[in-house]
Motif scaffolding. Structure first.
Motif, PDB file in Angstrom:
ATOM      1  N   ARG A 129       0.831  -1.209   0.000  1.00  0.00           N
ATOM      2  CA  ARG A 129       0.000   0.000   0.000  1.00  0.00           C
ATOM      3  C   ARG A 129       0.866   1.259   0.000  1.00  0.00           C
ATOM      4  O   ARG A 129       0.607   2.208  -0.728  1.00  0.00           O
ATOM      5  CB  ARG A 129      -0.912   0.012   1.219  1.00  0.00           C
ATOM      6  N   ASP A 166      -4.266  -0.927  -2.682  1.00  0.00           N
ATOM      7  CA  ASP A 166      -5.180  -0.996  -1.550  1.00  0.00           C
ATOM      8  C   ASP A 166      -6.047  -2.242  -1.729  1.00  0.00           C
ATOM      9  O   ASP A 166      -6.919  -2.294  -2.590  1.00  0.00           O
ATOM     10  CB  ASP A 166      -6.035   0.262  -1.490  1.00  0.00           C
ATOM     11  N   GLU A 190      -9.904  -1.959  -1.370  1.00  0.00           N
ATOM     12  CA  GLU A 190     -10.513  -1.359  -2.562  1.00  0.00           C
ATOM     13  C   GLU A 190     -10.544  -2.366  -3.705  1.00  0.00           C
ATOM     14  O   GLU A 190     -11.537  -2.472  -4.417  1.00  0.00           O
ATOM     15  CB  GLU A 190      -9.745  -0.106  -2.972  1.00  0.00           C
ATOM     16  N   CYS A 191      -9.481  -3.132  -3.864  1.00  0.00           N
ATOM     17  CA  CYS A 191      -9.428  -4.133  -4.929  1.00  0.00           C
ATOM     18  C   CYS A 191     -10.482  -5.221  -4.718  1.00  0.00           C
ATOM     19  O   CYS A 191     -11.124  -5.666  -5.664  1.00  0.00           O
ATOM     20  CB  CYS A 191      -8.048  -4.774  -5.000  1.00  0.00           C
ATOM     21  N   THR A 194     -13.308  -5.072  -2.796  1.00  0.00           N
ATOM     22  CA  THR A 194     -14.693  -4.626  -2.650  1.00  0.00           C
ATOM     23  C   THR A 194     -15.120  -3.613  -3.703  1.00  0.00           C
ATOM     24  O   THR A 194     -16.310  -3.389  -3.887  1.00  0.00           O
ATOM     25  CB  THR A 194     -14.920  -3.980  -1.277  1.00  0.00           C
ATOM     26  N   MET A 244     -14.589  -0.519  -3.344  1.00  0.00           N
ATOM     27  CA  MET A 244     -14.948   0.688  -2.602  1.00  0.00           C
ATOM     28  C   MET A 244     -13.695   1.346  -2.038  1.00  0.00           C
ATOM     29  O   MET A 244     -12.841   0.671  -1.480  1.00  0.00           O
ATOM     30  CB  MET A 244     -15.888   0.338  -1.453  1.00  0.00           C
ATOM     31  N   ASP A 245     -13.606   2.642  -2.175  1.00  0.00           N
ATOM     32  CA  ASP A 245     -12.492   3.398  -1.608  1.00  0.00           C
ATOM     33  C   ASP A 245     -12.803   3.692  -0.154  1.00  0.00           C
ATOM     34  O   ASP A 245     -13.567   4.588   0.171  1.00  0.00           O
ATOM     35  CB  ASP A 245     -12.273   4.687  -2.389  1.00  0.00           C
ATOM     36  N   TRP A 246     -12.209   2.935   0.760  1.00  0.00           N
ATOM     37  CA  TRP A 246     -12.513   3.045   2.182  1.00  0.00           C
ATOM     38  C   TRP A 246     -11.998   4.345   2.766  1.00  0.00           C
ATOM     39  O   TRP A 246     -12.491   4.799   3.787  1.00  0.00           O
ATOM     40  CB  TRP A 246     -11.948   1.842   2.927  1.00  0.00           C
ATOM     41  N   GLU A 247     -11.023   4.956   2.154  1.00  0.00           N
ATOM     42  CA  GLU A 247     -10.511   6.232   2.652  1.00  0.00           C
ATOM     43  C   GLU A 247     -11.532   7.349   2.457  1.00  0.00           C
ATOM     44  O   GLU A 247     -11.462   8.377   3.111  1.00  0.00           O
ATOM     45  CB  GLU A 247      -9.203   6.602   1.951  1.00  0.00           C
ATOM     46  N   SER A 248     -12.485   7.152   1.561  1.00  0.00           N
ATOM     47  CA  SER A 248     -13.479   8.193   1.310  1.00  0.00           C
ATOM     48  C   SER A 248     -14.600   8.186   2.353  1.00  0.00           C
ATOM     49  O   SER A 248     -15.411   9.104   2.387  1.00  0.00           O
ATOM     50  CB  SER A 248     -14.071   8.033  -0.088  1.00  0.00           C
TER      51      SER A 248
END
Length: 45
Positions: free
Chosen positions: A19, A25, A28-29, A31, A33-37
């Motif tokens: 990372r 990430d 993110e790959c 799911t 989904m960008d978890w940082e957002s």
């Protein structure tokens, strides 16, 4: 196919390295989904 056991700490360390160094990430790959957002209160730290 050979199944290999990887120590959880070794897996964590490698995922963290990828990372930081390769901007990979895995959440993110996996799911899409960008978890940082997410708002901080919704994230696990």
């Amino acid at each position: 196919m050979d199944i290999k056991y990887i120590e959880p700490t070794a897996l964590h360390d490698e995922m963290l390295r990828l990372r930081q160094e390769e901007q990979m990430d895995f959440l993110e790959c996996l799911t899409g989904m960008d978890w940082e957002s997410l708002p901080k209160e919704m994230r696990r730290s």
